[in-house]
Design a protein around this motif. Structure first.
Motif, PDB file in Angstrom:
ATOM      1  N   SER A   2       0.852  -1.284  -0.033  1.00  0.00           N
ATOM      2  CA  SER A   2      -0.002   0.018   0.011  1.00  0.00           C
ATOM      3  C   SER A   2       0.905   1.226   0.062  1.00  0.00           C
ATOM      4  O   SER A   2       0.355   2.399  -0.204  1.00  0.00           O
ATOM      5  N   VAL A   3       2.254   1.162   0.544  1.00  0.00           N
ATOM      6  CA  VAL A   3       2.965   2.261   0.430  1.00  0.00           C
ATOM      7  C   VAL A   3       3.844   2.682  -1.037  1.00  0.00           C
ATOM      8  O   VAL A   3       3.988   3.682  -1.156  1.00  0.00           O
ATOM      9  N   PRO A  48       2.444   2.871  -4.125  1.00  0.00           N
ATOM     10  CA  PRO A  48       1.979   3.947  -4.898  1.00  0.00           C
ATOM     11  C   PRO A  48       2.246   5.427  -4.404  1.00  0.00           C
ATOM     12  O   PRO A  48       2.600   6.018  -5.494  1.00  0.00           O
ATOM     13  N   TYR A  49       2.442   5.500  -3.261  1.00  0.00           N
ATOM     14  CA  TYR A  49       2.933   6.856  -2.606  1.00  0.00           C
ATOM     15  C   TYR A  49       4.420   7.149  -3.147  1.00  0.00           C
ATOM     16  O   TYR A  49       4.664   8.404  -3.297  1.00  0.00           O
ATOM     17  N   VAL A  50       5.141   6.091  -3.039  1.00  0.00           N
ATOM     18  CA  VAL A  50       6.596   6.247  -3.103  1.00  0.00           C
ATOM     19  C   VAL A  50       6.821   6.506  -4.740  1.00  0.00           C
ATOM     20  O   VAL A  50       7.481   7.651  -5.147  1.00  0.00           O
ATOM     21  N   ALA A  90       4.834   7.774  -6.680  1.00  0.00           N
ATOM     22  CA  ALA A  90       4.036   9.324  -7.051  1.00  0.00           C
ATOM     23  C   ALA A  90       5.054  10.404  -6.594  1.00  0.00           C
ATOM     24  O   ALA A  90       5.135  11.466  -7.341  1.00  0.00           O
ATOM     25  N   ILE A  91       6.096  10.122  -5.797  1.00  0.00           N
ATOM     26  CA  ILE A  91       7.086  11.276  -5.351  1.00  0.00           C
ATOM     27  C   ILE A  91       8.222  11.002  -5.993  1.00  0.00           C
ATOM     28  O   ILE A  91       9.357  11.892  -5.765  1.00  0.00           O
ATOM     29  N   THR A 134       9.274  13.900  -8.482  1.00  0.00           N
ATOM     30  CA  THR A 134       9.508  15.374  -7.955  1.00  0.00           C
ATOM     31  C   THR A 134      10.769  15.170  -7.447  1.00  0.00           C
ATOM     32  O   THR A 134      11.558  16.115  -7.615  1.00  0.00           O
TER      33      THR A 134
END
Length: 90
Positions: free
Chosen positions: A3-4, A6-8, A10-11, A14
């Motif tokens: 679950s983590v 997709p967040y990683v 995403a950044i 950036t």
């Protein structure tokens, strides 16, 4: 952990752009610093060469000798070698 992810992901773009931006700015600033040092060195060399070109050449003649010769030339062209003996007025 799943679950983590997709967040990683995403950044990551950036962070990648931030790292790229850091290296680009660092390279620009280092280049500017080197250019300023090179410019200062060139100006110092140019000023030194200009000052050497402006220095009078030592011919063994002093300024007093030159001014005395100039006074004799001017007074001699008026017809007299003695200063203060020129006629003034009618």
């Amino acid at each position: 952990m799943e679950s983590v992810m997709p967040y990683v992901l995403a950044i990551v773009p950036t962070v990648g752009v931030a790292v790229l931006f850091y290296f680009v700015i660092k390279t620009i600033l280092e280049g500017d610093r080197r250019e300023r040092l090179a410019q200062a060195k060139w100006e110092a060399e140019h000023d030194r060469a200009h000052e050497q070109a402006q220095k009078p050449v030592d011919t063994g003649t002093t300024a007093t000798d030159i001014s005395t010769d100039a006074a004799h030339s001017v007074n001699g062209s008026r017809g007299t070698d003695a200063p203060g003996t020129d006629r003034v007025g009618p």
